[in-house]
Design a protein around this motif. Structure first.
Motif, short mmCIF file in Angstrom:
data_model
loop_
_atom_site.label_atom_id
_atom_site.label_comp_id
_atom_site.label_asym_id
_atom_site.label_seq_id
_atom_site.Cartn_x
_atom_site.Cartn_y
_atom_site.Cartn_z
N ALA A 71 0.83 -1.21 0.00
CA ALA A 71 0.00 0.00 0.00
C ALA A 71 0.86 1.26 0.00
O ALA A 71 0.44 2.30 -0.49
CB ALA A 71 -0.94 0.00 1.21
N VAL A 72 2.09 1.16 0.54
CA VAL A 72 2.97 2.34 0.53
C VAL A 72 3.45 2.64 -0.89
O VAL A 72 3.79 3.80 -1.20
CB VAL A 72 4.17 2.16 1.48
N LEU A 73 3.48 1.63 -1.75
CA LEU A 73 3.87 1.84 -3.15
C LEU A 73 2.66 2.25 -3.98
O LEU A 73 2.81 2.95 -4.99
CB LEU A 73 4.48 0.55 -3.72
N LEU A 74 1.49 1.81 -3.57
CA LEU A 74 0.27 2.14 -4.30
C LEU A 74 -0.23 3.54 -3.96
O LEU A 74 -1.13 4.06 -4.63
CB LEU A 74 -0.82 1.11 -3.97
N GLY A 75 0.34 4.14 -2.93
CA GLY A 75 -0.07 5.48 -2.54
C GLY A 75 -1.24 5.54 -1.59
O GLY A 75 -1.72 6.63 -1.28
N SER A 76 -1.71 4.40 -1.11
CA SER A 76 -2.85 4.38 -0.21
C SER A 76 -2.44 4.35 1.26
O SER A 76 -3.29 4.28 2.15
CB SER A 76 -3.75 3.18 -0.51
N SER A 77 -1.13 4.38 1.53
CA SER A 77 -0.63 4.43 2.90
C SER A 77 0.70 5.19 2.91
O SER A 77 1.49 5.07 1.97
CB SER A 77 -0.41 3.02 3.46
N SER A 78 0.91 5.92 3.98
CA SER A 78 2.18 6.65 4.13
C SER A 78 3.18 5.87 4.96
O SER A 78 4.30 6.33 5.19
CB SER A 78 1.93 8.02 4.78
N GLY A 79 2.78 4.68 5.43
CA GLY A 79 3.68 3.86 6.22
C GLY A 79 3.08 3.52 7.57
O GLY A 79 1.95 3.90 7.88
N PRO A 80 3.81 2.78 8.40
CA PRO A 80 3.30 2.37 9.72
C PRO A 80 2.98 3.58 10.60
O PRO A 80 3.76 4.53 10.65
CB PRO A 80 4.45 1.55 10.31
#
Length: 371
Positions: free
Chosen positions: A106-115
């Motif tokens: 998801a961090v590569l898909l842009g839907s998450s900024s990380g933990p």
């Protein structure tokens, strides 16, 4: 005294790992543990074991041996059970926060900024990673999905039965198996039954000279044509140890046979095959030191996309390329979005693969697939 040391060293070690939230003890902690185990084992022998074994009054009891055994088991097992319970609670707490702290691709898909929690450990946890297989655990195949060939039938697994006519069959080797998680939630959400027939070491290649795979794959091809699923999923390229990516031998003819029978083929480009085991590497080195460049590993993207020219009849070919999600920027990193990407040198983890599902859905839609 050796038995006393044996009884106490494991509870002490597990207690340390729980307190430190670590998967292994360091050198200094190890030396301290040894010293504590020897001291605690000595005390246990002196004040528990010896008094019981050499007690004259206890010696007269008919059940003395049973009493000694029961006390020894209680001393050794009770702390371990309590500590294991604490470990189970810790694992449940970590997994409960996975959506926020372990976003994976998801961090590569842009839907998450990380933990959200920078101290959250990556998953799968060390004790689970070697068991993070992508196999279907639901049911042995039954009814129309059960092959008549005994060998195929023994390997056949299926999810719960979906809507009539909505069947996808995953076939190939263990690397194909690991990719099931990338489309399983999509298929189930859209009413599909997933059937898997996997044989380790046997990609779907009907030209192989290895008899164990050749007979298997010929029977498998006949089963697929007779079953007539909506789609067959397999790896259509492969990366052998130390070699550059190539098309799976015979894949052009296989695509022609299946699409000629009106069956769609979803062809996954192979995942990386690494020179070392990333989880093992991470025990000794940094993430950067455990990263592998893709130089000389992958061929051109057209290697997989170009297989569309092999289509015959009313079936279609849907290429899936996840290279950028295993090796972003040409670097095969061991952890993405606080999730272990690989369970060993040749298999991605089921946990990470599941986080790529939105990209698989996008690529399928772009190629004309409709759920």
């Amino acid at each position: 005294m050796s038995y006393g040391v044996y009884l106490v060293h494991w509870p002490l070690l597990i207690t340390l790992l729980v307190v430190q939230d670590a998967s292994r003890a360091g050198a200094i902690e190890g030396l301290i543990l040894i010293a504590l185990s020897v001291r605690a084992g000595s005390l246990l022998t002196r004040y528990v074991d010896a008094p019981i074994r050499f007690s004259r009054s206890l010696a007269l009891l008919p059940g003395r041996a049973v009493l000694v055994i029961a006390l020894a088991v209680a001393v050794g097992v009770t702390p371990s059970l309590l500590i294991q319970s604490a470990l189970d609670r810790q694992t449940a707490r970590i997994l409960a926060g996975a959506a926020l702290n372990n976003p994976g691709a998801a961090v590569l898909l842009g839907s998450s900024s990380g933990p959200q929690d920078p101290d959250a450990p990556p998953i799968p946890l060390p004790e689970d990673i070697k068991w993070d297989w992508g196999n279907i655990d639901d049911l042995s195949c039954k009814g129309p999905y059960k092959p008549t060939d005994p060998s195929l039938a023994a390997a056949c697994r299926q999810t719960a039965t979906g809507e009539p006519g909505k069947v996808i069959v995953a076939v190939g080797n263990s690397r194909t198996q690991q990719m099931i998680g990338s489309y399983l939630p999509l298929a189930e959400a859209n009413g599909y039954t997933i059937v898997s027939i996997i044989k380790s070491g046997c990609p779907l290649d009907t030209t192989t000279t290895w008899e164990g795979c050749l007979d298997w794959n010929v029977e498998l091809r006949d089963y697929l044509v007779a079953l007539h699923p909506a789609a067959v999923v397999t790896n259509t390229t492969q990366i052998d140890p130390g070699q550059r990516e190539k098309r799976t031998p015979g894949v052009e003819g296989l695509i022609g046979d299946l699409t000629g029978a009106g069956i769609a083929v979803i062809g996954f480009r192979d995942a990386p095959r690494l020179p070392w085991d990333p989880p093992a590497c991470l025990h000794e080195r940094s993430e950067e030191q455990c990263t592998v460049p893709t130089r000389g590993m992958f061929g051109e993207a057209e290697l997989n996309r170009g297989l569309a020219s092999s289509v015959r009849g009313s079936g279609a070919f849907h290429p899936i390329d996840l290279t950028d999600y295993f090796c972003p920027g040409g670097e095969c990193v061991p952890i993405i979005g606080n999730v272990h990407v690989y369970m060993d040198a040749v298999h991605p983890t089921r946990t990470y693969v599941r986080t790529i599902a939105p990209e698989v859905d996008r690529q399928l839609s772009s190629s004309g697939w409709r759920w």
